[in-house]
Design a protein around this motif. Structure first.
Motif, PDB file in Angstrom:
ATOM      1  N   ILE A 125       0.841  -1.193   0.000  1.00  0.00           N
ATOM      2  CA  ILE A 125       0.000   0.000   0.000  1.00  0.00           C
ATOM      3  C   ILE A 125       0.877   1.246   0.000  1.00  0.00           C
ATOM      4  O   ILE A 125       1.782   1.378   0.825  1.00  0.00           O
ATOM      5  CB  ILE A 125      -0.917   0.031   1.236  1.00  0.00           C
ATOM      6  N   SER A 126       0.589   2.161  -0.914  1.00  0.00           N
ATOM      7  CA  SER A 126       1.165   3.496  -0.847  1.00  0.00           C
ATOM      8  C   SER A 126       0.012   4.486  -0.810  1.00  0.00           C
ATOM      9  O   SER A 126      -0.896   4.417  -1.644  1.00  0.00           O
ATOM     10  CB  SER A 126       2.065   3.781  -2.040  1.00  0.00           C
ATOM     11  N   THR A 127       0.057   5.381   0.153  1.00  0.00           N
ATOM     12  CA  THR A 127      -1.051   6.320   0.279  1.00  0.00           C
ATOM     13  C   THR A 127      -0.561   7.710   0.634  1.00  0.00           C
ATOM     14  O   THR A 127       0.432   7.879   1.337  1.00  0.00           O
ATOM     15  CB  THR A 127      -2.065   5.843   1.342  1.00  0.00           C
ATOM     16  N   GLY A 128      -1.293   8.696   0.139  1.00  0.00           N
ATOM     17  CA  GLY A 128      -1.054  10.067   0.538  1.00  0.00           C
ATOM     18  C   GLY A 128      -1.587  10.306   1.942  1.00  0.00           C
ATOM     19  O   GLY A 128      -2.636   9.774   2.317  1.00  0.00           O
ATOM     20  N   VAL A 129      -0.861  11.096   2.718  1.00  0.00           N
ATOM     21  CA  VAL A 129      -1.193  11.347   4.121  1.00  0.00           C
ATOM     22  C   VAL A 129      -0.943  12.818   4.444  1.00  0.00           C
ATOM     23  O   VAL A 129       0.105  13.360   4.066  1.00  0.00           O
ATOM     24  CB  VAL A 129      -0.305  10.490   5.059  1.00  0.00           C
ATOM     25  N   ILE A 130      -1.883  13.459   5.120  1.00  0.00           N
ATOM     26  CA  ILE A 130      -1.598  14.740   5.745  1.00  0.00           C
ATOM     27  C   ILE A 130      -1.132  14.417   7.160  1.00  0.00           C
ATOM     28  O   ILE A 130      -1.894  13.953   7.995  1.00  0.00           O
ATOM     29  CB  ILE A 130      -2.823  15.668   5.752  1.00  0.00           C
ATOM     30  N   GLU A 131       0.146  14.671   7.383  1.00  0.00           N
ATOM     31  CA  GLU A 131       0.839  14.223   8.578  1.00  0.00           C
ATOM     32  C   GLU A 131       1.121  15.422   9.485  1.00  0.00           C
ATOM     33  O   GLU A 131       1.591  16.460   9.016  1.00  0.00           O
ATOM     34  CB  GLU A 131       2.153  13.564   8.151  1.00  0.00           C
ATOM     35  N   LYS A 132       0.817  15.262  10.763  1.00  0.00           N
ATOM     36  CA  LYS A 132       1.145  16.328  11.702  1.00  0.00           C
ATOM     37  C   LYS A 132       2.330  15.904  12.558  1.00  0.00           C
ATOM     38  O   LYS A 132       2.432  14.764  13.018  1.00  0.00           O
ATOM     39  CB  LYS A 132      -0.058  16.687  12.570  1.00  0.00           C
ATOM     40  N   SER A 140       2.460  14.019   2.821  1.00  0.00           N
ATOM     41  CA  SER A 140       3.406  12.910   2.789  1.00  0.00           C
ATOM     42  C   SER A 140       2.884  11.741   1.967  1.00  0.00           C
ATOM     43  O   SER A 140       1.697  11.660   1.650  1.00  0.00           O
ATOM     44  CB  SER A 140       3.697  12.425   4.220  1.00  0.00           C
ATOM     45  N   VAL A 141       3.803  10.835   1.650  1.00  0.00           N
ATOM     46  CA  VAL A 141       3.476   9.554   1.025  1.00  0.00           C
ATOM     47  C   VAL A 141       4.133   8.458   1.845  1.00  0.00           C
ATOM     48  O   VAL A 141       5.303   8.560   2.216  1.00  0.00           O
ATOM     49  CB  VAL A 141       3.972   9.478  -0.427  1.00  0.00           C
ATOM     50  N   LEU A 142       3.361   7.411   2.106  1.00  0.00           N
ATOM     51  CA  LEU A 142       3.817   6.304   2.938  1.00  0.00           C
ATOM     52  C   LEU A 142       3.926   5.045   2.084  1.00  0.00           C
ATOM     53  O   LEU A 142       3.087   4.800   1.215  1.00  0.00           O
ATOM     54  CB  LEU A 142       2.795   6.097   4.053  1.00  0.00           C
ATOM     55  N   TYR A 143       4.964   4.242   2.320  1.00  0.00           N
ATOM     56  CA  TYR A 143       5.160   2.970   1.625  1.00  0.00           C
ATOM     57  C   TYR A 143       5.014   1.844   2.644  1.00  0.00           C
ATOM     58  O   TYR A 143       5.801   1.764   3.597  1.00  0.00           O
ATOM     59  CB  TYR A 143       6.551   2.876   1.009  1.00  0.00           C
ATOM     60  N   VAL A 144       4.043   0.953   2.437  1.00  0.00           N
ATOM     61  CA  VAL A 144       3.772  -0.115   3.404  1.00  0.00           C
ATOM     62  C   VAL A 144       3.849  -1.465   2.710  1.00  0.00           C
ATOM     63  O   VAL A 144       3.068  -1.755   1.791  1.00  0.00           O
ATOM     64  CB  VAL A 144       2.385   0.063   4.057  1.00  0.00           C
ATOM     65  N   ASP A 145       4.784  -2.289   3.167  1.00  0.00           N
ATOM     66  CA  ASP A 145       5.036  -3.606   2.581  1.00  0.00           C
ATOM     67  C   ASP A 145       4.306  -4.688   3.384  1.00  0.00           C
ATOM     68  O   ASP A 145       4.265  -4.619   4.615  1.00  0.00           O
ATOM     69  CB  ASP A 145       6.537  -3.874   2.587  1.00  0.00           C
ATOM     70  N   PRO A 146       3.727  -5.689   2.709  1.00  0.00           N
ATOM     71  CA  PRO A 146       2.955  -6.704   3.441  1.00  0.00           C
ATOM     72  C   PRO A 146       3.788  -7.574   4.373  1.00  0.00           C
ATOM     73  O   PRO A 146       3.259  -8.150   5.323  1.00  0.00           O
ATOM     74  CB  PRO A 146       2.322  -7.547   2.325  1.00  0.00           C
ATOM     75  N   THR A 147       5.080  -7.674   4.125  1.00  0.00           N
ATOM     76  CA  THR A 147       5.942  -8.497   4.973  1.00  0.00           C
ATOM     77  C   THR A 147       6.745  -7.659   5.966  1.00  0.00           C
ATOM     78  O   THR A 147       6.786  -7.946   7.160  1.00  0.00           O
ATOM     79  CB  THR A 147       6.919  -9.322   4.111  1.00  0.00           C
TER      80      THR A 147
END
Length: 358
Positions: A125-132, A140-147
């Motif tokens: 999953i890669s998703t855009g995030v408004i990060e505080k 921001s953009v986050l990279y999430v790997d299943p493993t």
């Protein structure tokens, strides 16, 4: 041997709250997994929201009290990922930052939720995030790997136009690509957020890392966006995935629409303020999927619950062969044989431009 993988972009919209948006993300990811998708991109500012049409009560040299209240609501809707204002980089990724006494994590739990969804579905999953972080918001953009869980995160280095009022600037060092292996296919993944794609040197910093999946979450729904994505793909000999939200005016947060109504500036409720335009483009600039307009995967999921299945659901899925990137570099490698690196040099503060190791 072909290095094939199913990828997807979700043309989705931010929900009325962070929990609602996270719930939708989970449903959409399961929906994508049921179609064999291994990598899924969500739009810019998907978590936290893109406050389209809101001026936060500002003019040059003046700020109205209601704008501060709107910023407060926006800040409260944003995601706390437990990072520092300066960005702790690998220390944040590897969970080396201190936690509060009696707690087992930093942040509001969003990171852990996304890791759980990725792990359970097997979808990157890669998703855009408004990060505080501290008192500042970052796009921001986050990279999430299943493993492995979270592999990295980057913050937009140059917010566009009035975005500069509400978002801070991220560090160029966060342009670091991440690597993973999905279904036996080696991937080097990086993201340029919205109008960062108009920054030639920023694009080159990603090409130099030999990315074969170039992510472009955006808020730009103009017809001119797709030609840029085709240019990026052909220039970098990379697959480009671009995801945008599809939003009607009535689907904006109430703290935007209610004040506009009070001022007599409200738009019609069903009027589209962002039509989408999500797409997938191949390494020679050929459009593989999309663009798709005025349709949203959220609506399709709601329809399917009532027994109506949409054939055009805002989830673009395509099987790609990563060896096409290498085929494309036969005649052009803008970070290698075609770069004339004896004559032209690029440096980025805090960033190693060499391709990352696996």
């Amino acid at each position: 041997m072909p290095q094939k993988l199913k990828v997807a972009v979700a043309q989705a919209r931010t929900g009325p709250s962070l929990p609602a948006t996270l719930s939708a993300l989970e449903q959409i990811t399961h929906h994508a997994a049921s179609q064999g998708v291994s990598l899924l991109l969500f739009p810019e500012a998907y978590l936290g929201g893109y406050p389209r049409t809101c001026d936060f009560g500002t003019a040059v040299g003046a700020r109205a009290p209601h704008g501060r209240e709107q910023f407060l609501r926006y800040f409260q809707d944003a995601v706390d990922l437990g990072d520092t204002p300066a960005g702790a980089g690998d220390d944040w990724v590897e969970r080396k930052l201190p936690v509060a006494k009696g707690s087992d994590r930093r942040g509001d739990g969003t990171r852990e939720f996304l890791e759980k969804v990725s792990r359970e579905t097997g979808v990157f999953i890669s998703t855009g995030v408004i990060e505080k972080a501290g008192g500042t918001l970052y796009c921001s953009v986050l990279y999430v790997d299943p493993t492995a869980g979270v592999l990295g995160k980057r913050r937009k280095v140059m917010p566009t136009a009035s975005e500069r009022l509400i978002w801070g600037q991220g560090s160029p060092s966060s342009l670091k690509a991440v690597t993973t292996v999905l279904n036996g296919v080696k991937l080097t993944i990086a993201a340029a957020i919205c109008w960062e794609n108009f920054m030639p040197l920023l694009r080159q910093s990603l090409y130099s890392q030999n990315v074969n999946i170039y992510l472009a979450p955006t808020a730009d729904s103009r017809d001119t966006w797709l030609p840029l994505m085709r240019t990026v793909a052909g220039e970098g000999r990379t697959f480009v995935l671009s995801s945008n939200q599809c939003v009607r005016y009535r689907e904006l947060p109430s703290w935007i629409t209610e004040h506009a109504a009070q001022e007599g500036n409200a738009l019609e409720g069903d009027q589209y303020i962002c039509r989408g335009g999500s797409s997938i483009v191949g390494p020679l600039g050929d459009v593989l999927a999309g663009p798709v307009w005025e349709t949203c995967v959220d609506d399709a999921i709601e329809s399917s619950r009532s027994g109506e299945v949409s054939s055009k659901d805002g989830l673009l899925v395509h099987e790609i062969d990563l060896e096409d990137c290498e085929r494309g570099k036969f005649d052009m490698d803008v970070a290698g044989s075609y770069s004339r690196n004896d004559a032209f040099k690029l440096t980025v503060a805090g960033l190693d431009l060499n391709p990352p190791p696996f």
